[in-house]
Design a protein around this motif. Sequence first.
Motif, short mmCIF file in Angstrom:
data_model
loop_
_atom_site.label_atom_id
_atom_site.label_comp_id
_atom_site.label_asym_id
_atom_site.label_seq_id
_atom_site.Cartn_x
_atom_site.Cartn_y
_atom_site.Cartn_z
N LEU A 179 39.38 69.11 -57.39
CA LEU A 179 39.07 70.10 -58.43
C LEU A 179 39.79 71.42 -58.16
O LEU A 179 40.27 72.07 -59.11
N ARG A 180 39.88 71.83 -56.89
CA ARG A 180 40.63 73.06 -56.58
C ARG A 180 42.11 72.90 -56.91
O ARG A 180 42.76 73.83 -57.39
N ALA A 181 42.64 71.71 -56.66
CA ALA A 181 44.06 71.49 -56.87
C ALA A 181 44.43 71.39 -58.35
O ALA A 181 45.46 71.92 -58.78
N PHE A 182 43.58 70.72 -59.15
CA PHE A 182 43.97 70.40 -60.52
C PHE A 182 43.07 70.99 -61.59
O PHE A 182 43.36 70.87 -62.78
N GLY A 183 41.96 71.58 -61.17
CA GLY A 183 41.14 72.32 -62.13
C GLY A 183 40.02 71.53 -62.78
O GLY A 183 38.99 72.09 -63.13
N SER A 184 40.21 70.24 -62.95
CA SER A 184 39.18 69.42 -63.60
C SER A 184 39.43 67.95 -63.29
O SER A 184 40.53 67.56 -62.89
N ALA A 185 38.39 67.14 -63.50
CA ALA A 185 38.54 65.70 -63.29
C ALA A 185 39.56 65.09 -64.25
O ALA A 185 40.40 64.29 -63.82
N PRO A 186 39.54 65.41 -65.54
CA PRO A 186 40.56 64.85 -66.44
C PRO A 186 41.98 65.21 -66.04
O PRO A 186 42.90 64.39 -66.15
N ALA A 187 42.18 66.45 -65.55
CA ALA A 187 43.53 66.84 -65.13
C ALA A 187 43.96 66.04 -63.90
O ALA A 187 45.12 65.62 -63.79
N PHE A 188 43.04 65.83 -62.97
CA PHE A 188 43.33 65.01 -61.79
C PHE A 188 43.66 63.59 -62.21
O PHE A 188 44.63 62.98 -61.72
N ARG A 189 42.92 63.07 -63.14
CA ARG A 189 43.17 61.71 -63.64
C ARG A 189 44.56 61.61 -64.25
O ARG A 189 45.27 60.62 -64.03
N ARG A 190 44.97 62.62 -64.98
CA ARG A 190 46.32 62.59 -65.60
C ARG A 190 47.41 62.62 -64.53
O ARG A 190 48.43 61.93 -64.65
N GLU A 191 47.22 63.45 -63.49
CA GLU A 191 48.21 63.51 -62.41
C GLU A 191 48.35 62.16 -61.71
O GLU A 191 49.45 61.73 -61.39
N LEU A 192 47.23 61.51 -61.47
CA LEU A 192 47.27 60.19 -60.86
C LEU A 192 47.95 59.17 -61.77
O LEU A 192 48.83 58.41 -61.33
N ALA A 193 47.56 59.18 -63.03
CA ALA A 193 48.10 58.20 -63.99
C ALA A 193 49.60 58.33 -64.13
O ALA A 193 50.31 57.33 -64.35
N ALA A 194 50.12 59.55 -63.99
CA ALA A 194 51.57 59.76 -64.11
C ALA A 194 52.33 59.02 -63.02
O ALA A 194 53.52 58.73 -63.17
N ARG A 195 51.65 58.68 -61.93
CA ARG A 195 52.28 57.94 -60.83
C ARG A 195 51.78 56.50 -60.78
O ARG A 195 52.04 55.79 -59.80
N GLY A 196 51.03 56.08 -61.76
CA GLY A 196 50.49 54.72 -61.77
C GLY A 196 49.31 54.55 -60.86
O GLY A 196 49.03 53.42 -60.41
#
Length: 316
Positions: free
Chosen positions: A74-91
């Motif tokens: 959460l500190r790195a990406f601001g929210s759970a959905p944003a973290f999910r998007r960062e992960l999804a971008a790398r599969g």
Amino acid sequence: MIDNARAGMAPRFATDIVTFYHPGFWGLESADAFREWTVKNPERFWDRAMDALAEAGVTGIELTFAPGDIDSALRAFGSAPAFRRELAARGLSVVSAFVAGSDCPDWRDGDNLPAIVADAQRRAAFLADVGAELLVTGLPMRATYGTRPPFFVDAAYMTRMADIAHVVGEAVAQQGVKLVFHTESNSTLWYERDIDLFMALTDPRYVWLCPDSCHIALGGGDPVAVACRHSQRIALAHWKDAVKPIDVELTIDETVFAQQQPYMAELGTGIVDWPGWADAMSRTPGAGIVLIELDEAADPVAALRAGTAVAREALA
């Protein structure tokens, strides 16, 4: 959710984020230096860990204690959905999160059930937002053998733990999340007897099992036999090897996890029956994920590739 292995598809590979905690991987001198750096640089920590996962061909992550925890993401990406998007971008995706941290409410305190439930619900809400459905926890640790007064893991104790597990399991189930119990060495869910007793006392609709092949073996147990007995309640498993059962009485304090490390081994180099384990896992609800657990690998990409190769051979 249809798990891949039971549908005739190859399982996904995952790992606990603790795989990336070796300070040498980050060019740092010590564990303390690594922790200090990650507090200041959570996004850089996650970016490199995610890139390494993608390079290793491992697509699933289990979150754990800091810095690879929910708060860090959460500190790195601001929210759970944003973290999910960062992960999804790398599969990549989160498959589970471990209840860990110094602020976790203690299950031995009989008066803090509301705090235990609220903590679990907070974590479950995050998991739901990142598209995961497994909240992994454990039972409290045993006391050092010989401690006075003695602490017994008896029917009364395990009944209290089952009562708490039911309340927590029902609460997170409302968020679409399963409560899954990990078999940690020197905890009150370690020996085969502990696991059998706890499973017998808990409702299979609300309480699931995460057997750890290494830790069960360290307790002198048979991981394959445990997996076979409780196959329909295994939502996830930790694939990890052991050198031999722990043959001394360890001091159970904040150093116990470090004391256990010499008894652990890379996959395929220890005593776990991997073909038997793989066969048992293929018959469980958690068959779609193979979670390779490697503690603080100096070269996590190479270690993950080697571990997945052992798992693939066993599954074949």
